[in-house]
Scaffold this motif. Structure first.
Motif, PDB file in Angstrom:
ATOM      1  N   ARG A   1       0.674 -18.760   6.991  1.00 10.91           N
ATOM      2  CA  ARG A   1       1.237 -18.080   8.150  1.00 10.91           C
ATOM      3  C   ARG A   1       0.175 -17.909   9.248  1.00 10.91           C
ATOM      4  NH1 ARG A   1       3.749 -12.284   8.265  1.00 10.91           N
ATOM      5  NH2 ARG A   1       1.892 -11.978   7.063  1.00 10.91           N
TER       6      ARG A   1
ATOM      7  N   ARG B   1       0.154 -19.791  13.064  1.00  9.69           N
ATOM      8  CA  ARG B   1       0.049 -19.049  14.333  1.00  9.69           C
ATOM      9  C   ARG B   1      -1.049 -19.619  15.236  1.00  9.69           C
ATOM     10  NH1 ARG B   1       0.356 -13.006  11.648  1.00  9.69           N
ATOM     11  NH2 ARG B   1       2.626 -12.833  11.603  1.00  9.69           N
TER      12      ARG B   1
ATOM     13  N   LYS C   1      -4.231  -8.574   3.399  1.00  8.88           N
ATOM     14  CA  LYS C   1      -3.537  -7.331   3.790  1.00  8.88           C
ATOM     15  C   LYS C   1      -3.737  -7.017   5.273  1.00  8.88           C
ATOM     16  CE  LYS C   1      -1.813  -6.085  -0.207  1.00  8.88           C
ATOM     17  NZ  LYS C   1      -0.357  -6.132  -0.364  1.00  8.88           N
ATOM     18  N   GLY C   2      -3.529  -8.007   6.108  1.00 12.05           N
ATOM     19  CA  GLY C   2      -3.627  -7.805   7.554  1.00 12.05           C
ATOM     20  C   GLY C   2      -5.016  -7.387   8.019  1.00 12.05           C
TER      21      GLY C   2
ATOM     22  N   THR D   1      -6.928  -5.170   6.749  1.00 15.75           N
ATOM     23  CA  THR D   1      -7.091  -3.711   6.721  1.00 15.75           C
ATOM     24  C   THR D   1      -8.288  -3.296   5.846  1.00 15.75           C
ATOM     25  OG1 THR D   1      -5.406  -3.636   5.002  1.00 15.75           O
ATOM     26  CG2 THR D   1      -4.700  -3.132   7.249  1.00 15.75           C
TER      27      THR D   1
ATOM     28  N   GLY E   1      -5.607  -4.636  10.927  1.00 16.48           N
ATOM     29  CA  GLY E   1      -4.622  -3.560  11.077  1.00 16.48           C
ATOM     30  C   GLY E   1      -5.229  -2.182  10.874  1.00 16.48           C
ATOM     31  N   GLY E   2      -6.560  -2.096  10.872  1.00 13.83           N
ATOM     32  CA  GLY E   2      -7.231  -0.790  10.722  1.00 13.83           C
ATOM     33  C   GLY E   2      -7.235  -0.319   9.279  1.00 13.83           C
ATOM     34  N   VAL E   3      -7.096   0.955   9.118  1.00 17.16           N
ATOM     35  CA  VAL E   3      -7.153   1.546   7.776  1.00 17.16           C
ATOM     36  C   VAL E   3      -5.989   1.054   6.900  1.00 17.16           C
ATOM     37  CG1 VAL E   3      -6.554   3.773   6.717  1.00 17.16           C
ATOM     38  CG2 VAL E   3      -8.473   3.616   8.317  1.00 17.16           C
ATOM     39  N   PHE E   4      -6.264   0.745   5.635  1.00 14.03           N
ATOM     40  CA  PHE E   4      -5.199   0.424   4.673  1.00 14.03           C
ATOM     41  C   PHE E   4      -4.560   1.757   4.298  1.00 14.03           C
ATOM     42  CE2 PHE E   4      -3.750  -0.445   0.263  1.00 14.03           C
ATOM     43  CZ  PHE E   4      -2.895  -1.494   0.544  1.00 14.03           C
ATOM     44  N   LEU E   5      -3.390   1.998   4.878  1.00 13.55           N
ATOM     45  CA  LEU E   5      -2.840   3.363   4.883  1.00 13.55           C
ATOM     46  C   LEU E   5      -2.679   4.023   3.509  1.00 13.55           C
ATOM     47  CD1 LEU E   5      -0.517   2.932   7.966  1.00 13.55           C
ATOM     48  CD2 LEU E   5      -2.559   4.365   7.803  1.00 13.55           C
ATOM     49  N   PRO E   6      -2.273   3.284   2.453  1.00 19.35           N
ATOM     50  CA  PRO E   6      -2.146   3.988   1.164  1.00 19.35           C
ATOM     51  C   PRO E   6      -3.472   4.576   0.675  1.00 19.35           C
ATOM     52  CG  PRO E   6      -1.050   1.845   1.086  1.00 19.35           C
ATOM     53  CD  PRO E   6      -1.792   1.903   2.378  1.00 19.35           C
TER      54      PRO E   6
ATOM     55  N   SER F   1      -5.170  -8.330  15.745  1.00 24.56           N
ATOM     56  CA  SER F   1      -4.852  -6.941  16.025  1.00 24.56           C
ATOM     57  C   SER F   1      -6.088  -6.026  15.991  1.00 24.56           C
ATOM     58  CB  SER F   1      -3.859  -6.525  14.934  1.00 24.56           C
ATOM     59  OG  SER F   1      -3.606  -5.177  15.011  1.00 24.56           O
TER      60      SER F   1
ATOM     61  N   THR G   1      -5.872  -2.076  15.968  1.00 18.57           N
ATOM     62  CA  THR G   1      -4.951  -0.957  16.124  1.00 18.57           C
ATOM     63  C   THR G   1      -5.629   0.370  15.826  1.00 18.57           C
ATOM     64  OG1 THR G   1      -3.267  -2.438  15.323  1.00 18.57           O
ATOM     65  CG2 THR G   1      -2.687  -0.122  15.354  1.00 18.57           C
ATOM     66  N   ALA G   2      -5.161   1.407  16.490  1.00 19.46           N
ATOM     67  CA  ALA G   2      -5.609   2.783  16.253  1.00 19.46           C
ATOM     68  C   ALA G   2      -7.136   2.853  16.305  1.00 19.46           C
ATOM     69  CB  ALA G   2      -5.034   3.290  14.935  1.00 19.46           C
ATOM     70  N   GLY G   3      -7.783   3.410  15.258  1.00 17.01           N
ATOM     71  CA  GLY G   3      -9.247   3.503  15.261  1.00 17.01           C
ATOM     72  C   GLY G   3      -9.884   2.147  15.517  1.00 17.01           C
TER      73      GLY G   3
HETATM   74  N1  COA Z   1      -1.961  -0.294   5.794  1.00 16.40           N
HETATM   75  C1  COA Z   1      -1.540  -0.868   4.666  1.00 16.40           C
HETATM   76  N2  COA Z   1      -1.030  -2.113   4.607  1.00 16.40           N
HETATM   77  C2  COA Z   1      -0.964  -2.783   5.755  1.00 16.40           C
HETATM   78  C3  COA Z   1      -1.358  -2.237   6.978  1.00 16.40           C
HETATM   79  C4  COA Z   1      -1.902  -0.931   6.972  1.00 16.40           C
HETATM   80  N3  COA Z   1      -2.398  -0.378   8.073  1.00 16.40           N
HETATM   81  N4  COA Z   1      -1.181  -3.154   7.941  1.00 16.40           N
HETATM   82  C5  COA Z   1      -0.701  -4.237   7.332  1.00 16.40           C
HETATM   83  N5  COA Z   1      -0.555  -4.015   6.017  1.00 16.40           N
HETATM   84  C6  COA Z   1      -0.108  -4.950   4.982  1.00 16.40           C
HETATM   85  C7  COA Z   1       1.367  -5.280   5.076  1.00 16.40           C
HETATM   86  O1  COA Z   1       2.112  -4.341   4.364  1.00 16.40           O
HETATM   87  C8  COA Z   1       1.399  -6.647   4.417  1.00 16.40           C
HETATM   88  O2  COA Z   1       1.272  -6.470   3.010  1.00 16.40           O
HETATM   89  P1  COA Z   1       1.981  -7.499   1.982  1.00 16.40           P
HETATM   90  O3  COA Z   1       1.358  -8.828   2.244  1.00 16.40           O
HETATM   91  O4  COA Z   1       1.654  -6.949   0.646  1.00 16.40           O
HETATM   92  O5  COA Z   1       3.429  -7.483   2.343  1.00 16.40           O
HETATM   93  C9  COA Z   1       0.102  -7.279   4.872  1.00 16.40           C
HETATM   94  O6  COA Z   1      -0.755  -6.191   5.227  1.00 16.40           O
HETATM   95  C10 COA Z   1       0.244  -8.181   6.056  1.00 16.40           C
HETATM   96  O7  COA Z   1       0.972  -7.487   7.073  1.00 16.40           O
HETATM   97  P2  COA Z   1       2.036  -8.219   8.006  1.00 16.40           P
HETATM   98  O8  COA Z   1       2.622  -7.175   8.919  1.00 16.40           O
HETATM   99  O9  COA Z   1       2.998  -8.994   7.182  1.00 16.40           O
HETATM  100  O10 COA Z   1       1.089  -9.244   8.782  1.00 16.40           O
HETATM  101  P3  COA Z   1       1.044  -9.618  10.302  1.00 16.40           P
HETATM  102  O11 COA Z   1      -0.079 -10.589  10.411  1.00 16.40           O
HETATM  103  O12 COA Z   1       2.340 -10.029  10.822  1.00 16.40           O
HETATM  104  O13 COA Z   1       0.612  -8.269  11.053  1.00 16.40           O
HETATM  105  C11 COA Z   1      -0.684  -6.334  11.540  1.00 16.40           C
HETATM  106  C12 COA Z   1      -0.614  -7.665  10.805  1.00 16.40           C
HETATM  107  C13 COA Z   1      -1.987  -5.664  11.122  1.00 16.40           C
HETATM  108  C14 COA Z   1      -0.690  -6.606  13.022  1.00 16.40           C
HETATM  109  C15 COA Z   1       0.558  -5.458  11.226  1.00 16.40           C
HETATM  110  O14 COA Z   1       0.756  -5.430   9.840  1.00 16.40           O
HETATM  111  C16 COA Z   1       0.436  -4.036  11.698  1.00 16.40           C
HETATM  112  O15 COA Z   1       0.665  -3.745  12.859  1.00 16.40           O
HETATM  113  N6  COA Z   1       0.071  -3.104  10.783  1.00 16.40           N
HETATM  114  C17 COA Z   1      -0.006  -1.699  11.091  1.00 16.40           C
HETATM  115  C18 COA Z   1      -1.291  -1.387  11.771  1.00 16.40           C
HETATM  116  C19 COA Z   1      -1.463   0.094  12.001  1.00 16.40           C
HETATM  117  O16 COA Z   1      -0.625   0.746  12.569  1.00 16.40           O
HETATM  118  N7  COA Z   1      -2.589   0.627  11.542  1.00 16.40           N
HETATM  119  C20 COA Z   1      -2.915   1.984  11.712  1.00 16.40           C
HETATM  120  C21 COA Z   1      -3.967   2.351  10.733  1.00 16.40           C
HETATM  121  S1  COA Z   1      -5.471   2.869  11.490  1.00 16.40           S
END
Ligand code: COA
Length: 535
Positions: free
Chosen positions: A47, A51, A113-114, A116, A146-151, A187, A189-191
């Motif tokens: 993927r 892109r 995991k994006g 993170t 995507g910043g912090v891995f939220l879990p 990306s 994002t946030a912090g």
């Molecule tokens: N915490 C935990 N898991 C996250 C995550 C986060 N902040 N951001 C992404 N992931 C995980 C997704 O659940 C997915 O997991 P999976 O493969 O097990 O399904 C994987 O990362 C990829 O994410 P996906 O959205 O499918 O990829 P993408 O390339 O299309 O987008 C991001 C990537 C980072 C742009 C998008 O996931 C996103 O916007 N995430 C939220 C970011 C955010 O708000 N962070 C704030 C924390 S400081």
């Protein structure tokens, strides 16, 4: 200097046996590394490529000068954790050369995991910045995260060395006039938005890079406003309207080119001069290390045999050769750079510690970096030695190492146990780099010693209560402790948790140390100030 005379029979059966066992360990290491280097799951990788994005390691390859080494750090961070869901902890860090200048590169792997951050991602990012600070290395952040891995938020957000430290360090580094460059390739994002926002100069890729404090879902939830990611914080917005980014790139390759161009105006400073000689390959083949390095740590290996296969020309000026022989000390060169070497040859006695402290003083007074080659079970124990003041003498060595202002480098070629780890510049003693071999081990003591201590304590408790361990209970306890120490003492366990800067192939030791010493010249060595040596 004199050439070390090797006493190893490289045609003998022992050498051959050791070598074939070592090759198995090395194969296993290389297989793990190859799997890790694939990054995230296959579908995430495809993927990412669909892109039009390059993979993190491909980006680094294009960024650095051709035919120059890239020293990747802690590739196996987070190995064996999170069901192996975070290869390399989702971030690639290492030192590369751009327009002839050594640079720390920190690149998120968005296929994991994006991109993170879990605890080990943060440790790795912070460790890279620490190395940059200690060696005055400009930093390039290739951001796609995507910043912090939220879990995991409770493990990554609030503490001193958690996520916030990344930006604190950037401000400090910039304050030290160490360039901070961000290339936004995905990306932020946030912090994470603060990585580019706090950089000296920022590049962003059109239709790909985004920077925002809160993403579209958060904006919708907070304000009801519906907005696309591109409208909220895309490249057009940030290079024309907000000014958060400085350069617009059409794609990854273009962004990398702009980043390279930035380095044309960054000067390399050399603050610490070392007397450099022409490089000489070791007289003894470094590949012979495979037949010599200890696998069974009960068997002592003469550390001169290791030194002979690492240093230029296998030449070594040994200091106090005849005194306190369980510690080898002396001067040599690696890739032309001078350095003092302290290498274990058995347990540390009082006189060994004094010899070590004396040699550290020689190195600091001559401004020569020190290499510690660790294979240490610890300090000697027993009534005679306690009465002789082993704790006092050991403290002198530890004191000298802790206060030495010259750069220290540590390679664990065997075991690293107990206070021996401290005296020999373990992680807490701030060596500029610490590397392990696939065969090496690290723990507070060996598994057997730990098992004996714990069983003795248990038996004493039971005895006081008028009971005792049955042979079966004793055996079970022994095996449980041995297994635990075997797992937790392995180089993989250590490297996964960032207790070191990576596991390396022993034949690469020279090349890696050469680069490490070279970059240590970017900063003036500290003046050494010793405190009180307990006499
Ligand atoms: N915490 C935990 N898991 C996250 C995550 C986060 N902040 N951001 C992404 N992931 C995980 C997704 O659940 C997915 O997991 P999976 O493969 O097990 O399904 C994987 O990362 C990829 O994410 P996906 O959205 O499918 O990829 P993408 O390339 O299309 O987008 C991001 C990537 C980072 C742009 C998008 O996931 C996103 O916007 N995430 C939220 C970011 C955010 O708000 N962070 C704030 C924390 S400081």
């Amino acid at each position: 200097m004199f050439r070390i005379e090797s006493k190893i029979d490289i045609n003998g059966t022992e050498f051959e046996r050791n070598k074939s066992r070592y090759m198995e360990l090395l194969e296993q290491y290389k297989e793990i590394l190859a799997t890790i280097k694939k990054g995230g799951p296959e579908q995430s990788v495809s993927r990412h490529k669909e892109r039009g994005k390059l993979l993190a390691r491909e980006r680094i390859d294009l960024l650095v000068d051709r035919n120059t080494p890239f020293i990747e750090l802690s590739s196996l961070a987070a190995y064996g954790m999170y069901d192996n869901g975070f290869p390399s902890a989702g971030i690639i860090t290492g030192i590369g050369v751009i327009h002839g200048k050594e640079v720390m590169i920190i690149a998120n792997d968005a296929t994991v995991k994006g991109g993170t951050y879990v605890k080990q991602t943060i440790r790795k990012h912070i460790r890279a910045q620490e190395i940059a600070m200690e060696n005055r290395l400009p930093c390039v952040y290739m951001v796609d995260s995507g910043g912090v891995f939220l879990p995991e938020q409770a493990n990554v957000f609030p503490d001193k060395y958690d996520f916030g430290r990344l930006f604190f360090n950037q401000a400090r580094l910039s304050g030290m006039s160490i360039p901070q460059i961000a290339v936004v390739m995905g990306s932020c994002t946030a912090g994470g938005a603060y990585v580019p926002a706090m950089s000296d100069e920022t590049i962003i890729v059109r239709n790909q890079g985004t920077i925002f404090i809160g993403g579209p879902p958060l904006v919708k939830a907070a304000t009801g406003e519906e907005v696309t990611a591109e409208e909220l914080g895309g490249a057009e917005v940030h290079t024309m309207i907000s000014g958060v980014a400085d350069h617009l790139a059409e794609n990854d390759v273009h962004a990398i080119q702009i980043c390279r161009n930035i380095f044309e105006s960054i000067r390399r400073h050399q603050y610490q001069e070392l007397e450099i000689h022409p490089i000489e390959e070791p007289f003894y083949d470094p590949a012979e290390l495979y037949g010599i390095l200890p696998i069974d740590l009960k068997k002592q290996v003469d550390s001169r045999e290791i030194i002979a296969r690492i240093v230029d020309g296998s030449l070594f000026h040994e200091f106090k050769e005849r005194y306190a022989p369980t510690l080898t000390t002396g001067f040599a060169r690696i890739m032309g750079y001078p350095l003092g070497i302290i290498a274990n040859n058995g347990v540390l006695f009082g006189e060994t510690a004094l010899k070590g402290a004396h040699f550290v003083e020689l190195c600091t007074s001559r401004n020569i970096p020190i290499l510690f080659l660790q294979n240490i079970t610890g300090f000697i124990v027993g009534k005679q030695f306690e009465r002789g003041g082993i704790a006092r003498d050991g403290a002198k060595f530890v004191h000298a190492v802790a206060n030495a202002g010259v750069p220290k480098f540590t390679v664990i070629f065997g075991g690293s146990f107990g206070a021996g780890n401290y005296a020999m510049a373990g992680r807490a003693y701030e060596p500029r780099f610490l590397f392990m071999y696939p065969s090496s081990k690290i723990s507070v003591m060996g598994g057997e010693q730990a098992a004996n201590v714990l069983i003795t304590v248990k038996e004493d408790q039971l005895k006081a209560a008028g009971k005792k361990l049955s042979p079966e209970e004793r055996e079970k306890m022994l095996q449980t402790i041995l297994k635990k120490y075997e797992d937790e003492g392995s180089a993989y366990y250590s490297t996964s948790r960032l207790w070191d800067d990576g596991i390396i192939d022993p034949v690469d030791t020279r090349k890696i140390l050469g680069l490490a010493i070279a970059i240590s010249q970017n900063k003036k060595y500290e003046k050494t100030q010793y405190g009180i040596f307990r006499m």
